[in-house]
Design a protein around this motif. Structure first.
Motif, mmCIF file in Angstrom:
data_model
loop_
_atom_site.group_PDB
_atom_site.id
_atom_site.type_symbol
_atom_site.label_atom_id
_atom_site.label_comp_id
_atom_site.label_asym_id
_atom_site.label_seq_id
_atom_site.Cartn_x
_atom_site.Cartn_y
_atom_site.Cartn_z
ATOM 1 N N UNK A 138 15.519 -4.352 40.477
ATOM 2 C CA UNK A 138 15.775 -5.744 40.070
ATOM 3 C C UNK A 138 14.796 -6.695 40.741
ATOM 4 N N UNK A 139 14.546 -6.502 42.025
ATOM 5 C CA UNK A 139 13.638 -7.396 42.741
ATOM 6 C C UNK A 139 12.182 -7.212 42.308
ATOM 7 N N UNK A 140 11.832 -6.039 41.786
ATOM 8 C CA UNK A 140 10.483 -5.842 41.240
ATOM 9 C C UNK A 140 10.306 -6.590 39.925
ATOM 10 N N UNK A 141 11.404 -6.841 39.209
ATOM 11 C CA UNK A 141 11.339 -7.461 37.885
ATOM 12 C C UNK A 141 11.740 -8.926 37.867
ATOM 13 N N UNK A 142 12.431 -9.393 38.907
ATOM 14 C CA UNK A 142 12.964 -10.749 38.921
ATOM 15 C C UNK A 142 12.583 -11.470 40.204
ATOM 16 N N UNK A 143 12.529 -12.797 40.095
ATOM 17 C CA UNK A 143 12.373 -13.662 41.253
ATOM 18 C C UNK A 143 13.262 -14.869 41.010
ATOM 19 N N UNK A 144 13.386 -15.743 41.995
ATOM 20 C CA UNK A 144 14.251 -16.905 41.783
ATOM 21 C C UNK A 144 13.478 -18.201 41.978
ATOM 22 N N UNK A 145 14.118 -19.313 41.635
ATOM 23 C CA UNK A 145 13.433 -20.602 41.651
ATOM 24 C C UNK A 145 12.963 -20.985 43.050
ATOM 25 N N UNK A 146 13.731 -20.677 44.064
ATOM 26 C CA UNK A 146 13.359 -21.024 45.427
ATOM 27 C C UNK A 146 12.073 -20.310 45.844
ATOM 28 N N UNK A 147 11.972 -19.028 45.535
ATOM 29 C CA UNK A 147 10.773 -18.267 45.895
ATOM 30 C C UNK A 147 9.554 -18.722 45.089
ATOM 31 N N UNK A 148 9.767 -19.029 43.801
ATOM 32 C CA UNK A 148 8.661 -19.528 42.979
ATOM 33 C C UNK A 148 8.190 -20.877 43.520
ATOM 34 N N UNK A 149 9.124 -21.752 43.853
ATOM 35 C CA UNK A 149 8.761 -23.053 44.412
ATOM 36 C C UNK A 149 7.941 -22.889 45.689
ATOM 37 N N UNK A 150 8.386 -22.020 46.580
ATOM 38 C CA UNK A 150 7.664 -21.787 47.838
ATOM 39 C C UNK A 150 6.244 -21.301 47.566
ATOM 40 N N UNK A 151 6.087 -20.376 46.623
ATOM 41 C CA UNK A 151 4.756 -19.841 46.325
ATOM 42 C C UNK A 151 3.861 -20.882 45.645
ATOM 43 N N UNK A 152 4.432 -21.707 44.773
ATOM 44 C CA UNK A 152 3.640 -22.772 44.150
ATOM 45 C C UNK A 152 3.199 -23.791 45.198
ATOM 46 N N UNK A 153 4.097 -24.153 46.092
ATOM 47 C CA UNK A 153 3.755 -25.092 47.164
ATOM 48 C C UNK A 153 2.658 -24.524 48.064
ATOM 49 N N UNK A 154 2.708 -23.227 48.312
ATOM 50 C CA UNK A 154 1.719 -22.568 49.169
ATOM 51 C C UNK A 154 0.427 -22.237 48.421
ATOM 52 N N UNK A 155 0.432 -22.477 47.123
ATOM 53 C CA UNK A 155 -0.723 -22.164 46.272
ATOM 54 C C UNK A 155 -1.157 -20.700 46.443
ATOM 55 N N UNK A 156 -0.190 -19.817 46.342
ATOM 56 C CA UNK A 156 -0.452 -18.386 46.485
ATOM 57 C C UNK A 156 -1.432 -17.948 45.389
ATOM 58 N N UNK A 157 -2.548 -17.351 45.777
ATOM 59 C CA UNK A 157 -3.524 -16.919 44.761
ATOM 60 C C UNK A 157 -2.999 -15.722 43.964
ATOM 61 N N UNK A 158 -3.477 -15.630 42.726
ATOM 62 C CA UNK A 158 -3.130 -14.480 41.895
ATOM 63 C C UNK A 158 -1.757 -14.554 41.268
ATOM 64 N N UNK A 159 -1.156 -15.742 41.224
ATOM 65 C CA UNK A 159 0.177 -15.920 40.656
ATOM 66 C C UNK A 159 0.116 -17.003 39.586
ATOM 67 N N UNK A 160 0.550 -16.671 38.382
ATOM 68 C CA UNK A 160 0.597 -17.635 37.289
ATOM 69 C C UNK A 160 2.041 -17.782 36.830
ATOM 70 N N UNK A 161 2.534 -19.009 36.829
ATOM 71 C CA UNK A 161 3.882 -19.303 36.353
ATOM 72 C C UNK A 161 3.751 -19.830 34.938
ATOM 73 N N UNK A 162 4.464 -19.182 34.004
ATOM 74 C CA UNK A 162 4.335 -19.496 32.586
ATOM 75 C C UNK A 162 5.653 -20.004 32.023
ATOM 76 N N UNK A 163 5.595 -21.191 31.437
ATOM 77 C CA UNK A 163 6.718 -21.783 30.708
ATOM 78 C C UNK A 163 6.608 -21.295 29.270
ATOM 79 N N UNK A 164 7.589 -20.533 28.828
ATOM 80 C CA UNK A 164 7.517 -19.905 27.510
ATOM 81 C C UNK A 164 8.239 -20.709 26.425
#
Length: 152
Positions: free
Chosen positions: A22-48
């Motif tokens: 499950x953790x390999x396939x899913x993430x949550x809003x808090x973790x995505x927010x943290x990574x966007x704030x940190x500008x983690x390279x190699x990560x693209x967030x897509x609004x579908x």
């Protein structure tokens, strides 16, 4: 007779495999927010979602790519060696799952952001609407009040 125990629980090994998957396939809003704030390279967030939904509000830093356009446009917009995180409206919508499937079929590593746009907003995280960045108050049923993180 116990409702919980009427079906035997998984073994420790089965549970470990299940929850790790499950953790390999899913993430949550808090973790995505943290990574966007940190500008983690190699990560693209897509609004579908649709253009109308995108214009109503979206995650800052997200890329708009409706599910129906993923197969035709992903390669021109997103490098193949990145991880894609998809999101749609929320838990009552499977749009992010459909988009994640399309990315996976194209060979991308992909995760679905559980909770979607709904929980992003409900947790009081910033939303882009045109040129504006807004926040709604956090819903105390989804986020700890006073801006303190849940610690999970």
């Amino acid at each position: 007779m116990s409702k919980v125990l009427s079906i035997p629980s998984a073994t420790s090994a089965e549970a470990t495999a299940h929850f790790a998957a499950r953790l390999r396939h899913e993430t949550d809003v808090s973790d995505v927010h943290a990574d966007l704030e940190a500008r983690v390279p190699g990560l693209f967030v897509v609004d579908s979602r649709s253009l109308e939904a995108w214009q109503q509000g979206h995650l800052p830093g997200a890329l708009h790519l409706p599910t129906g356009e993923v197969a035709a446009r992903a390669a021109e917009l997103i490098p193949a060696d990145t991880v894609v995180v998809t999101y749609c409206w929320g838990p009552g919508c499977n749009g992010a799952t459909r988009a994640a499937l399309e990315f996976a079929k194209l060979g991308y590593q992909v995760k679905e952001m559980i909770g979607g746009y709904e929980y992003w907003v409900r947790e009081g995280l910033p939303v882009r609407t045109g040129d504006d960045l807004i926040r709604r108050p956090a819903d105390d049923l989804t986020a700890v009040s006073l801006g303190i993180v849940c610690g999970c």
